[in-house]
Each structure stands twice: as structure tokens, then as C-alpha cells.
Design a protein around this motif. Structure first.
Motif, PDB file in Angstrom:
ATOM      1  N   UNK A 168      13.142 -68.258 -58.878  1.00 43.42           N
ATOM      2  CA  UNK A 168      12.585 -69.279 -57.976  1.00 43.42           C
ATOM      3  C   UNK A 168      11.342 -68.742 -57.263  1.00 43.42           C
ATOM      4  N   UNK A 169      11.401 -67.483 -56.808  1.00 45.48           N
ATOM      5  CA  UNK A 169      10.248 -66.893 -56.106  1.00 45.48           C
ATOM      6  C   UNK A 169       9.039 -66.807 -57.040  1.00 45.48           C
ATOM      7  N   UNK A 170       9.258 -66.459 -58.286  1.00 44.15           N
ATOM      8  CA  UNK A 170       8.145 -66.432 -59.240  1.00 44.15           C
ATOM      9  C   UNK A 170       7.603 -67.834 -59.484  1.00 44.15           C
ATOM     10  N   UNK A 171       8.502 -68.817 -59.516  1.00 42.15           N
ATOM     11  CA  UNK A 171       8.060 -70.204 -59.723  1.00 42.15           C
ATOM     12  C   UNK A 171       7.195 -70.674 -58.555  1.00 42.15           C
ATOM     13  N   UNK A 172       7.451 -70.126 -57.362  1.00 44.71           N
ATOM     14  CA  UNK A 172       6.665 -70.489 -56.191  1.00 44.71           C
ATOM     15  C   UNK A 172       5.288 -69.845 -56.206  1.00 44.71           C
ATOM     16  N   UNK A 174       4.815 -66.132 -56.502  1.00 42.56           N
ATOM     17  CA  UNK A 174       4.807 -64.700 -56.232  1.00 42.56           C
ATOM     18  C   UNK A 174       4.743 -63.923 -57.539  1.00 42.56           C
ATOM     19  N   UNK A 175       4.112 -62.748 -57.496  1.00 41.52           N
ATOM     20  CA  UNK A 175       4.086 -61.871 -58.651  1.00 41.52           C
ATOM     21  C   UNK A 175       5.472 -61.269 -58.866  1.00 41.52           C
ATOM     22  N   UNK A 176       5.677 -60.687 -60.043  1.00 38.74           N
ATOM     23  CA  UNK A 176       7.015 -60.188 -60.399  1.00 38.74           C
ATOM     24  C   UNK A 176       7.539 -59.178 -59.393  1.00 38.74           C
ATOM     25  N   UNK A 177       6.726 -58.202 -59.024  1.00 35.99           N
ATOM     26  CA  UNK A 177       7.193 -57.175 -58.088  1.00 35.99           C
ATOM     27  C   UNK A 177       7.531 -57.788 -56.733  1.00 35.99           C
ATOM     28  N   UNK A 178       6.724 -58.747 -56.307  1.00 42.32           N
ATOM     29  CA  UNK A 178       6.986 -59.426 -55.037  1.00 42.32           C
ATOM     30  C   UNK A 178       8.275 -60.228 -55.108  1.00 42.32           C
ATOM     31  N   UNK A 179       8.462 -60.962 -56.212  1.00 36.51           N
ATOM     32  CA  UNK A 179       9.640 -61.824 -56.354  1.00 36.51           C
ATOM     33  C   UNK A 179      10.927 -61.018 -56.397  1.00 36.51           C
ATOM     34  N   UNK A 180      10.909 -59.870 -57.058  1.00 34.94           N
ATOM     35  CA  UNK A 180      12.116 -59.028 -57.131  1.00 34.94           C
ATOM     36  C   UNK A 180      12.477 -58.488 -55.744  1.00 34.94           C
ATOM     37  N   UNK A 181      11.481 -58.076 -54.978  1.00 37.65           N
ATOM     38  CA  UNK A 181      11.738 -57.580 -53.627  1.00 37.65           C
ATOM     39  C   UNK A 181      12.334 -58.680 -52.750  1.00 37.65           C
ATOM     40  N   UNK A 182      11.768 -59.876 -52.835  1.00 38.39           N
ATOM     41  CA  UNK A 182      12.256 -61.008 -52.047  1.00 38.39           C
ATOM     42  C   UNK A 182      13.680 -61.375 -52.455  1.00 38.39           C
ATOM     43  N   UNK A 183      13.965 -61.368 -53.758  1.00 41.60           N
ATOM     44  CA  UNK A 183      15.297 -61.722 -54.246  1.00 41.60           C
ATOM     45  C   UNK A 183      16.359 -60.760 -53.734  1.00 41.60           C
ATOM     46  N   UNK A 184      16.020 -59.496 -53.636  1.00 43.59           N
ATOM     47  CA  UNK A 184      16.976 -58.493 -53.157  1.00 43.59           C
ATOM     48  C   UNK A 184      17.402 -58.778 -51.713  1.00 43.59           C
ATOM     49  N   UNK A 185      16.426 -59.071 -50.843  1.00 35.97           N
ATOM     50  CA  UNK A 185      16.733 -59.339 -49.436  1.00 35.97           C
ATOM     51  C   UNK A 185      17.427 -60.692 -49.286  1.00 35.97           C
TER      52      UNK A 185
END
Length: 402
Positions: A168-172, A174-185
Motif C-alpha cells: 500500500x505504501x508503494x502504491x501511495x 513511496x520508494x521501496x526502501x521507504x515503504x518497507x520502513x513504514x510497513x515495519x512501524x
């Protein structure tokens, strides 16, 4: 090479051409939404150029280069007439001779230069980039619906939630590294809230994780959660946990180790589900969609089955997508898309200024409020009153001063 044909390629075959040749799946879906309708035959793909990609809406130069390389590597090249081939051969021969001469001249100059001999081969030839230490963060998603449907896995809820939040974060945008960090939190926030409700964590354990709407901390609202963000020196975003930025490798390792060999299928199914919704609508409905495909579990940490067919079955109906201008079954930034279906810019997603705080309004005469207040007569304070009552200068003529 086989002669260019006018037979139409299926969308999965079109996506496979791109993803099999180094185009990331998320980018492949974006490109498909932009050029699939106009370039879906071998003949049309052979005529694809950098200019036609840019005209279709593919603005990233590196992405256009990857797409063209993938198409050419798959064997789709423009046809040449016999005359053109002969002319091209003569030009190529002349160019080859010219390049050979230039190469020899450059080698001669290189031999004259002594400065390069002093370079240390052990030193890096460029500054170290932030993502160099991460390695590959590719899930190698499979986007072929027929290959995905039969797959399933038995797993607990947290890894599936992390994978979904990442998609979902990537669909919004965000780049891959950003989206993975956001998903973790995001997953950590939900786990703490659930743990407190079950009595596993002490009351208040979840407090302080979400960003305040009225504070100065940048944040993004993802499926009902306000994720605090930190911007790195390379202008990338990282989610914060306990005040520290979370590395993208944490979520990537968690997802791949939990899903194992089914990771390409499950993440691919989640990708197709996310692509069927406009970004804003996906963010609003994301958690309810997750609740429909998550594992059925009886207790905290229990495992359940997740079916890719269930995930694919939650996609938005084709008719509804086409009504919104999304067109194909992998609709991202389609050329006919309405503004609500386009991927928003991160500037509009990441909240930096506190809600309700606006710049100072200006008066009709053009002077800011703060400046106007300073110009107005101020109240007399004790110091002013004391000077007025002091008779020391009563008999002194101030006009005599130079």
C-alpha cells in the motif's frame, strides 16, 4: 528474429516481458497502465521509443531506459528495409572505423598521463550511497494470475500485515526502501494496540508511537495510523520507532523468512489487489481489505491459511475500474485515468506542518498582522511612567542639541 506480428499480447505476457528484464514489478504495472493499450503487439512494441514513452506519461528517464532495454532484449525491434539495411551497414562500417581511430587516440593520451597511475585501486570511485549496504530488496513478484491463484500459505497475521502495508505504501508513491520502513512501524503499532487490548502488554504501552497532528513531527497517514517520519541526508523517508529510524531490511527479512517460497506469489497477489484501487481509496479501505484476506486465527500469534485466490477475489470489479478511467487489470497511472486514480506526490501525503497552523494573514493594506501590531501605539509601562514623572529635564531645552 521472427517477423513482427500484429497478434495482441496478453497483459500477463506483457508484464512478464518487463519484469523478466530488470524492471521492478511495481514500475512494470505503472508502465502497463500507460502504454499497454497503444503498444500491445510485437509490431507496436518494436516501434516503441523513448519519446513515445515520455509522451505516454513515463517521466522517469531511468525507467524509460529500463523499459526500452527490456523490450529490445525480448526481441521486439523495428523492421528495416533492404535499402535501409545496406545504408545502415555502410554507416556502421564508417562509424566503426571512426570509433577505432578515436579509441587509439584516447589510448595514446592515456599512456601519456601519469596522474592516474597514482590512484589507489582499493579506494571507492564514488561516495557511498545510503542503499549500498541493503543488498537486494526484490521479492520477485509473480503477476501471472493463473500462476498465483492455486497458491496458499499457513502463517500468522503479522507478516501478512507487514507485506500489505508495504504494498500500500508503494502504491501511495513511496520508494521501496521507504515503504518497507513504514510497513515495519505500521505493524508494530497494530501489534502493540492488540497486545494491550488482550492484556498481553501493560496499559499505555501503545502510547506515544503515533505522530501528533498538531506537532512538528512529519508523518504519513497509512490505513488509519499516523506513522512518524524522518528524512535522511539523501531526502528519503524512514519511519521512526522509539525515536530511531527503522531500516528497510527489517521488514524485508521478516516478510521473506515468514513467507519463504510463497513470497513471490503472495506479494504478487497483494500487488494486483492494490493496483485495482486508486491510491486514496486504497489507503481508506486498506485495513478492511486486509481483514477480509488475513489468516483466521483463534489467538495471539496463532497461524492460519492465506489463499491467493481470496486476495485476488477482493480486487475491484473491472467495470468499476474502467468507469474511473483505470482501464486494464493492472491500472496504475493509466493514460485515461482521472485525477483521483493518479499516484499522488509525496509532498501531498507526508504531513509536515501542524494541522490548523497557517501563515500570518495580511491586512488589506498589504502589511502583515505582526508588523501592523508593532506600528500601533503601545501601552505605557512602568518605565515610561517613571520618565514622565522625572523633573530632571524639565528646564532643559532639547532644541539646543546638535
Amino acid at each position: 528474429m521472427e517477423q513482427a506480428s500484429t497478434s495482441k499480447l496478453s497483459l500477463p505476457a506483457f508484464l512478464k516481458i518487463l519484469t523478466s528484464n530488470n524492471v521492478p514489478p511495481s514500475k512494470a504495472i505503472t508502465v502497463a497502465g500507460q502504454i499497454y493499450k497503444s503498444h500491445n503487439t510485437p509490431e507496436q512494441l518494436g516501434k516503441l521509443t523513448d519519446y513515445s514513452l515520455e509522451s505516454a506519461g513515463v517521466k522517469e528517464k531511468d525507467l524509460r531506459r529500463l523499459v526500452l532495454a527490456a523490450v529490445r532484449k525480448a526481441g521486439f525491434k523495428p523492421e528495416k528495409s533492404a535499402g535501409a539495411s545496406a545504408s545502415s551497414s555502410s554507416r556502421s562500417a564508417a562509424t566503426s572505423r571512426s570509433n577505432t581511430k578515436l579509441s587509439e587516440e584516447r589510448k595514446a593520451k592515456a599512456r601519456k598521463r601519469k596522474r592516474d597511475e597514482d590512484l589507489n585501486e582499493l579506494l571507492p570511485d564514488r561516495p557511498r550511497q545510503e542503499g549500498d549496504s541493503y543488498g537486494s530488496l526484490e521479492f520477485n513478484e509473480i503477476l501471472d494470475e493463473e500462476a498465483i491463484k492455486p497458491k496458499s500459505t499457513v502463517i500468522n497475521r503479522a507478516p501478512i500485515m507487514t507485506a500489505w502495508a508495504f504494498v500500500v505504501a508503494e502504491r501511495l508513491g513511496f520508494q521501496r526502501e521507504e515503504a518497507l520502513s513504514i510497513a515495519s512501524v505500521y505493524t508494530e503499532m497494530n501489534a502493540r494496540t492488540k497486545g494491550v487490548s488482550l492484556g498481553i502488554y501493560a496499559q499505555g504501552k501503545q502510547n506515544g508511537m503515533e505522530a501528533s497532528r498538531t506537532g512538528s513531527q512529519p508523518y504519513v497517514e497509512l490505513m488509519g495510523r499516523r506513522i512518524p517520519l524522518y528524512q535522511t541526508v539523501t531526502s528519503q523517508w524512514r519511519a521512526l520507532s522509539a525515536g530511531s529510524p527503522v531500516a528497510p531490511t527489517s521488514a524485508f527479512s521478516y516478510i521473506t523468512q515468514a513467507l519463504r517460497q510463497t513470497a513471490p506469489h503472495v506479494v504478487g497477489a497483494l500487488r494486483l489487489l492494490a493496483a485495482s484501487y486508486a491510491p486514496a481509496e486504497l489507503n481508506a479501505k486498506g485495513f478492511s481489505l486486509y481483514a477480509d484476506f488475513r489468516p483466521e486465527a483463534d489467538g495471539w500469534g496463532q497461524r492460519g491459511e492465506v489463499r491467493c485466490s481470496t486476495i485476488l477475489g477482493l480486487r475491484k470489479a473491472r467495470g468499476a475500474r474502467e468507469g474511473e478511467g483505470l482501464g486494464c487489470s493492472a491500472p496504475v497511472n493509466g493514460t485515461n485515468a482521472s485525477s483521483s486514480s493518479e499516484t499522488p506526490s509525496l509532498e501531498s501525503i507526508v504531513k509536515v506542518d501542524p494541522d490548523g497552523v497557517t501563515a500570518a494573514t495580511e491586512k488589506q493594506d498589504g502589511e502583515p498582522t505582526s508588523k501592523k501590531a508593532k506600528l500601533e501605539a503601545h501601552e505605557r509601562d512602568e518605565f515610561d511612567a517613571a520618565l514622565d514623572d522625572d523633573a530632571l529635564f524639565d528646564d532643559f531645552d532639547l532644541s539646543t542639541l546638535p
